[in-house]
Design a protein around this motif. Structure first.
Motif, PDB file in Angstrom:
ATOM      1  N   HIS A 183      51.125  44.662  33.695  1.00 18.63           N
ATOM      2  CA  HIS A 183      52.542  44.549  33.302  1.00 18.63           C
ATOM      3  C   HIS A 183      52.964  45.673  32.344  1.00 18.63           C
ATOM      4  O   HIS A 183      53.773  45.465  31.441  1.00 18.63           O
ATOM      5  CB  HIS A 183      52.834  43.188  32.657  1.00 18.63           C
TER       6      HIS A 183
ATOM      7  N   ALA B 206      40.370  31.896  35.475  1.00 20.13           N
ATOM      8  CA  ALA B 206      40.650  33.131  34.733  1.00 20.13           C
ATOM      9  C   ALA B 206      39.470  34.096  34.723  1.00 20.13           C
ATOM     10  O   ALA B 206      39.662  35.301  34.534  1.00 20.13           O
ATOM     11  CB  ALA B 206      41.040  32.780  33.299  1.00 20.13           C
TER      12      ALA B 206
ATOM     13  N   HIS C 243      51.861  27.529  35.932  1.00 18.19           N
ATOM     14  CA  HIS C 243      50.956  26.413  35.651  1.00 18.19           C
ATOM     15  C   HIS C 243      51.726  25.104  35.534  1.00 18.19           C
ATOM     16  O   HIS C 243      52.923  25.084  35.291  1.00 18.19           O
ATOM     17  CB  HIS C 243      50.245  26.613  34.313  1.00 18.19           C
TER      18      HIS C 243
ATOM     19  N   VAL D 237      56.900  43.967  21.765  1.00 15.38           N
ATOM     20  CA  VAL D 237      56.946  42.512  21.861  1.00 15.38           C
ATOM     21  C   VAL D 237      55.601  42.023  22.403  1.00 15.38           C
ATOM     22  O   VAL D 237      55.027  42.604  23.329  1.00 15.38           O
ATOM     23  CB  VAL D 237      58.128  42.028  22.725  1.00 15.38           C
TER      24      VAL D 237
ATOM     25  N   GLY E  83      42.042  30.191  30.389  1.00 10.51           N
ATOM     26  CA  GLY E  83      41.567  31.557  30.145  1.00 10.51           C
ATOM     27  C   GLY E  83      42.654  32.435  29.552  1.00 10.51           C
ATOM     28  O   GLY E  83      42.392  33.293  28.701  1.00 10.51           O
ATOM     29  N   ARG E  84      43.888  32.210  29.979  1.00 12.33           N
ATOM     30  CA  ARG E  84      45.009  32.994  29.436  1.00 12.33           C
ATOM     31  C   ARG E  84      45.182  32.718  27.943  1.00 12.33           C
ATOM     32  O   ARG E  84      45.606  33.589  27.193  1.00 12.33           O
ATOM     33  CB  ARG E  84      46.313  32.647  30.176  1.00 12.33           C
TER      34      ARG E  84
ATOM     35  N   SER F 160      43.178  35.351  26.417  1.00 13.18           N
ATOM     36  CA  SER F 160      43.378  36.773  26.721  1.00 13.18           C
ATOM     37  C   SER F 160      44.587  37.410  26.025  1.00 13.18           C
ATOM     38  O   SER F 160      44.536  38.572  25.621  1.00 13.18           O
ATOM     39  CB  SER F 160      43.513  36.933  28.237  1.00 13.18           C
TER      40      SER F 160
ATOM     41  N   THR G 254      44.463  40.717  23.740  1.00 16.14           N
ATOM     42  CA  THR G 254      45.009  41.999  24.212  1.00 16.14           C
ATOM     43  C   THR G 254      45.986  42.592  23.181  1.00 16.14           C
ATOM     44  O   THR G 254      46.062  43.791  23.006  1.00 16.14           O
ATOM     45  CB  THR G 254      45.653  41.813  25.606  1.00 16.14           C
ATOM     46  N   GLN G 255      46.703  41.723  22.455  1.00 14.28           N
ATOM     47  CA  GLN G 255      47.655  42.256  21.457  1.00 14.28           C
ATOM     48  C   GLN G 255      46.911  42.899  20.298  1.00 14.28           C
ATOM     49  O   GLN G 255      47.410  43.843  19.677  1.00 14.28           O
ATOM     50  CB  GLN G 255      48.585  41.152  20.914  1.00 14.28           C
TER      51      GLN G 255
HETATM   52 FE1  HDD Z   1      49.079  37.659  32.386  1.00 12.78          FE
HETATM   53  C1  HDD Z   1      50.507  40.142  30.598  1.00 12.78           C
HETATM   54  C2  HDD Z   1      52.185  36.717  33.567  1.00 12.78           C
HETATM   55  C3  HDD Z   1      47.608  35.387  34.512  1.00 12.78           C
HETATM   56  C4  HDD Z   1      46.121  38.297  30.970  1.00 12.78           C
HETATM   57  N1  HDD Z   1      50.965  38.321  32.138  1.00 12.78           N
HETATM   58  C5  HDD Z   1      51.357  39.356  31.341  1.00 12.78           C
HETATM   59  C6  HDD Z   1      52.778  39.497  31.388  1.00 12.78           C
HETATM   60  C7  HDD Z   1      53.249  38.539  32.231  1.00 12.78           C
HETATM   61  C8  HDD Z   1      52.112  37.791  32.701  1.00 12.78           C
HETATM   62  C9  HDD Z   1      54.686  38.292  32.617  1.00 12.78           C
HETATM   63  C10 HDD Z   1      53.588  40.554  30.662  1.00 12.78           C
HETATM   64  C11 HDD Z   1      54.077  40.048  29.337  1.00 12.78           C
HETATM   65  C12 HDD Z   1      54.957  41.084  28.698  1.00 12.78           C
HETATM   66  O1  HDD Z   1      56.046  41.335  29.226  1.00 12.78           O
HETATM   67  O2  HDD Z   1      54.535  41.645  27.690  1.00 12.78           O
HETATM   68  N2  HDD Z   1      49.753  36.371  33.823  1.00 12.78           N
HETATM   69  C13 HDD Z   1      51.069  36.052  34.053  1.00 12.78           C
HETATM   70  C14 HDD Z   1      51.122  34.901  34.923  1.00 12.78           C
HETATM   71  C15 HDD Z   1      49.836  34.538  35.202  1.00 12.78           C
HETATM   72  C16 HDD Z   1      48.975  35.460  34.498  1.00 12.78           C
HETATM   73  C17 HDD Z   1      52.399  34.236  35.399  1.00 12.78           C
HETATM   74  C18 HDD Z   1      49.326  33.422  36.047  1.00 12.78           C
HETATM   75  C19 HDD Z   1      49.899  32.271  36.123  1.00 12.78           C
HETATM   76  N3  HDD Z   1      47.207  37.003  32.724  1.00 12.78           N
HETATM   77  C20 HDD Z   1      46.803  36.041  33.608  1.00 12.78           C
HETATM   78  C21 HDD Z   1      45.396  35.769  33.434  1.00 12.78           C
HETATM   79  C22 HDD Z   1      44.976  36.580  32.414  1.00 12.78           C
HETATM   80  C23 HDD Z   1      46.122  37.344  31.984  1.00 12.78           C
HETATM   81  C24 HDD Z   1      44.591  34.757  34.251  1.00 12.78           C
HETATM   82  C25 HDD Z   1      43.621  36.705  31.802  1.00 12.78           C
HETATM   83  C26 HDD Z   1      42.768  35.723  31.697  1.00 12.78           C
HETATM   84  N4  HDD Z   1      48.417  39.038  31.075  1.00 12.78           N
HETATM   85  C27 HDD Z   1      47.158  39.082  30.588  1.00 12.78           C
HETATM   86  C28 HDD Z   1      46.972  40.084  29.477  1.00 12.78           C
HETATM   87  C29 HDD Z   1      48.404  40.695  29.377  1.00 12.78           C
HETATM   88  C30 HDD Z   1      49.180  39.937  30.424  1.00 12.78           C
HETATM   89  C31 HDD Z   1      45.834  41.026  29.715  1.00 12.78           C
HETATM   90  C32 HDD Z   1      48.508  42.194  29.445  1.00 12.78           C
HETATM   91  C33 HDD Z   1      49.486  42.589  28.385  1.00 12.78           C
HETATM   92  C34 HDD Z   1      49.700  41.401  27.609  1.00 12.78           C
HETATM   93  O3  HDD Z   1      48.962  40.379  28.119  1.00 12.78           O
HETATM   94  O4  HDD Z   1      50.406  41.293  26.646  1.00 12.78           O
HETATM   95  O5  HDD Z   1      46.614  39.427  28.320  1.00 12.78           O
END
Ligand code: HDD
Length: 749
Positions: free
Chosen positions: A121, A204, A268, A382, A403-404, A407, A411-412
């Motif tokens: 993202h 996750a 979810h 943000v 798991g989320r 994470s 990540t932040q």
């Molecule tokens: Fe995620 C970013 C949505 C599964 C780990 N995710 C991120 C963003 C969105 C989503 C919209 C961008 C947020 C922003 O605008 O800053 N992600 C989802 C949805 C998921 C999902 C709807 C499933 C239902 N994500 C998911 C899993 C993991 C992550 C299973 C890890 C276990 N996602 C992340 C992250 C990010 C992220 C690595 C990257 C940047 C951030 O978080 O801020 O933590």
């Protein structure tokens, strides 16, 4: 005397310009000028909770740079700078001196300007706004933001693509992130969702694998922002749980027309808890007021080159123009007692609850009405964390959600450089939030006072004290009883039924688009064995789908596919088809008026008035910039040429009457292409007077005027636009696309 009769709406896609159509003794001419980009209204600190309807926006005010005519250039230490053009040197042509603190400060700051982009993202854009509940929801949740219909809860919403880097194109085939930060009176609640209601994986622990497979390949970092490559499809064909989400990714949902044309989903199953402690399951939905509409694939690819900021720019301009994007918040609520009544597991994120089984109740609305002041400070910094929760809402045991919860915070810490990212202005809650014993760390802003930074203490009277259960958050007391195991629940085993349901729920054109998408994506896969595996996998979804994709790929169906018998009794879900979306508004739609010297000026004025009255806008597109002469000798300002404003930037095209104008257009390859491209992208096309001859000239309608017109093509004789004709055109634009219009394969595009 000049009398202003109408303001032509004239924000070009790249330049903000406006011009005034004015009458002078019966003549029309244009008074063109540049409109300065206005900054959005700000709220002053004193207006918090008073005049300003957005407490979060108001809270940012002390951090906003204040520019004044008296500003003098300084260093970061406040030293006034006399010369910012030359570094300090030993002599005119001598080496630079290490002593030059000003150069070093400026250069080191520049060298450190970048932070790691989000691992997924990375490409996104955001806006401020508010959420308002329609009726108190006390019966199902105690969350404060859902109690008072008069309360506006500030939100900051970031939309994103998943796979591409920060600078990648907006219109690629991808899932779109839909992350909402609610600044509630009880703390921040982050609903971090997507524009698709399911996810690729169930657990996750597979997330890094999935992301590695969809991102550019590691040896050469190709391709950028695209799922059409070997590794993604290798992964998909090894993990059948991806099948349902892959159907969504191959559908038109993956190429939205605009962010305000997307649904959003919390994905979810969460919990809602009321004051009595009763828990219910809930799935969150965002329903766009403007309906769910998509681009077509050819258009999306061209836009990626011709305007890679297409979605970002539309969001920005919609808000600047006062066309505030709006969604309704929907909830599907399931009683605890009904947890096991479905033929899928509520904790499985690869499943939807079909709306026909549990209707979506619309409980409130979200309006985005303010662009950020600074992209980096707000949109980039943000930090969404799915663990940001408020009393009245809680998590479930969905293994993807669990798991989320780890994470996002993790990540932040890397991205924003340490544990104090909650102090960055955009991330600060609007309620009290620093009352704890956490201290220090990189870039700490808070000046904690006093002697104690531990609890329980006696020296500081035990402060800060814990909240009582009524004030604060307590986790829902769910009874957990089980063995420690690494295993997928058998209730997660069905990977195909809902993929089949999705396919069955699509209209014929939507199915065609899915077949074409599979054909494109798998056509980019270099390993025939992977293509074959995917075709085999599709046999579990639908035989016809598998056959059509196989034929396009020059493959045959494999007779030995395990479970290659999709269930035949799966009901379709009409709510899944975009054909059934709202089509009653043309708000934000853009209409190109294709014209040249000699055009019918009245037709342009009529269309301008009708578009504006319906919340749409027009642009005059001509062979050259400047002005064109109308058939009565007046002038019309040109907004762009066919080069700078191609048809793919518009939702519809009008070719007004005018013999000379039509002749010029007929002789222009660009104009001919413009009309043909509009047609093959299934968009409404209207023509009047000689403009109708142009449509016949390019072969889009028959020269025999008695034959029926193709769907979405409208013609009328004479000059000007009758009320009836205008209404018909507006209705056609409301339809957005005429996908049932027969595709003319002879037309390139
Ligand atoms: Fe995620 C970013 C949505 C599964 C780990 N995710 C991120 C963003 C969105 C989503 C919209 C961008 C947020 C922003 O605008 O800053 N992600 C989802 C949805 C998921 C999902 C709807 C499933 C239902 N994500 C998911 C899993 C993991 C992550 C299973 C890890 C276990 N996602 C992340 C992250 C990010 C992220 C690595 C990257 C940047 C951030 O978080 O801020 O933590």
């Amino acid at each position: 005397m000049r009398t202003s009769i109408r303001k032509l709406l004239l924000r070009s896609a790249t330049v903000l310009s406006c011009c005034l159509l004015v009458h002078v003794s019966g003549e029309i001419f244009i008074d063109a000028g540049h409109k300065e980009q206005t900054s959005s209204p700000t709220c002053s600190l004193s207006s918090i909770d008073q005049n300003c309807d957005n407490a979060k926006v108001a809270s940012l005010e002390p951090f906003r740079e204040r520019k004044s005519e008296n500003d003098i250039l300084t260093t970061n230490q406040g030293l006034k700078i006399v010369d910012d053009e030359n570094s300090l040197k030993a002599g005119n042509r001598g080496p630079s001196l290490l002593e030059d603190f000003h150069f070093r400060e400026k250069m080191t700051h520049f060298d450190h300007e970048r932070i790691p982009e989000r691992v997924v993202h990375a490409r996104g854009s955001a806006a401020h706004g508010y959420f308002q509940v329609y009726e108190p929801l006390a019966n199902i949740t105690k969350a404060a933001m859902f109690q008072d219909p008069n309360k506006l809860t500030p939100v900051f919403v970031r939309f994103s693509t998943v796979a591409g880097s920060r600078g990648s194109a907006d219109t690629v085939r991808d899932v779109r992130g839909f992350a909402v930060k609610f600044y509630t009176d009880e703390g921040n609640f982050d609903l971090v969702g997507n524009n698709m209601p399911v996810f690729f994986i169930q657990d996750a622990i597979k997330f890094p694998d999935f992301v590695h497979s969809v991102k550019p390949e590691p040896h050469n970092e190709i391709p950028q922002a695209s799922s059409a490559h070997d590794t993604l499809w290798d992964f998909v064909t090894q993990q059948t749980e991806t099948t349902h989400m892959i159907m969504w990714l191959m559908s038109d949902r993956a190429i939205p027309r605009a962010y305000p044309n997307m649904e959003g989903f919390g994905v979810h199953t969460f919990r809602l808890i009321n004051e009595q402690g009763v828990s219910r399951f809930v799935k969150f939905h965002w329903k766009p007021k403007l309906g769910v509409h998509s681009l077509v694939w050819d258009e999306a690819q061209k836009l990626a080159g011709k305007n890679s900021d297409y979605h970002r720019q539309q969001l920005w301009e919609d808000i600047e123009d006062g066309n505030y994007p709006e969604w309704e918040l929907g909830m599907q609520v399931v009683e605890e007692a009904d947890e096991n009544k479905f033929d899928f597991d509520l904790l499985d994120s690869t499943k939807i609850i079909p709306e026909e089984l549990v209707p979506v109740q619309r409980v409130g609305r979200m309006v985005l009405n303010r662009n950020p002041d600074n992209f980096f400070a707000e949109t980039e910094q943000v930090a969404f964390c799915i663990s940001n929760i408020v009393p009245g809402i809680d998590f479930t045991n969905d293994p993807l959600l669990q798991g989320r919860l780890f994470s996002y915070l993790d990540t932040q810490l890397l991205r924003l450089g340490g544990p104090n990212f909650h102090e960055i202005p955009i991330n600060q809650p609007i309620c009290p939030f620093r009352h704890n014993n956490q201290r220090d760390g990189l870039h700490r802003q808070t000046i904690n006072v006093g002697k104690t930074s531990y609890g329980i203490n006696a020296i500081n009277n035990g402060l800060p004290k814990s909240a009582n259960k009524k004030q604060g958050f307590t986790s829902y007391q769910e009874r957990i009883d089980g063995y420690k195991i690494r295993q997928r629940s058998p209730s997660f085993a069905d990977h195909f039924s809902q993929a089949t349901q999705f396919w069955k729920s699509m209209s014929a054109p939507e199915q065609d688009h899915i077949v074409n998408a599979f054909t494109f994506e798998l056509g980019k896969v270099g390993y025939v064995v992977i293509r074959q595996r995917m075709v085999d996998q599709l046999q579990n979804v639908d035989g016809e789908l598998a056959t059509r994709v196989a034929t396009n790929l020059g493959l045959t169906l494999n007779a030995k596919v395990a479970n290659g018998n999709p269930k035949s009794d799966i009901a379709s879900s009409p709510a899944l088809s975009q054909m059934n979306t709202a089509k009653d508004s043309v708000k934000t739609r853009k209409i190109a008026i294709l014209a040249a010297d000699g055009v019918d000026g009245q037709g342009i004025m009529d269309m301008n008035a009708t578009a504006a009255a319906n919340g749409a806008s027009i642009k005059v597109v001509a062979p050259h910039l400047g002005t064109i002469r109308t058939s009565t000798g007046s002038s019309v300002a040109v907004d762009g040429t066919m080069l700078t404003m191609p048809s793919i930037l518009f939702d519809a095209v009008l070719i007004p009457a005018g013999a000379a104008s039509t002749k010029t257009l007929q002789e222009s390859g660009d104009a001919v292409h413009y009309a043909l491209e509009t047609y093959v992208h299934y968009k409404p096309l209207a023509a009047t007077g000689e403009g109708v001859d142009f449509l016949a000239h390019v072969g889009l309608i028959s020269k025999n005027r008695n034959l029926p017109l193709p769907e979405g093509v409208l013609t009328a004789p004479g000059t000007g636009l009758s009320d009836d004709f205008r209404q018909q055109f507006i209705n056609a634009i409301g339809q957005h696309r005429f996908f049932t219009r027969e595709r003319v394969n002879a037309i390139p595009a």
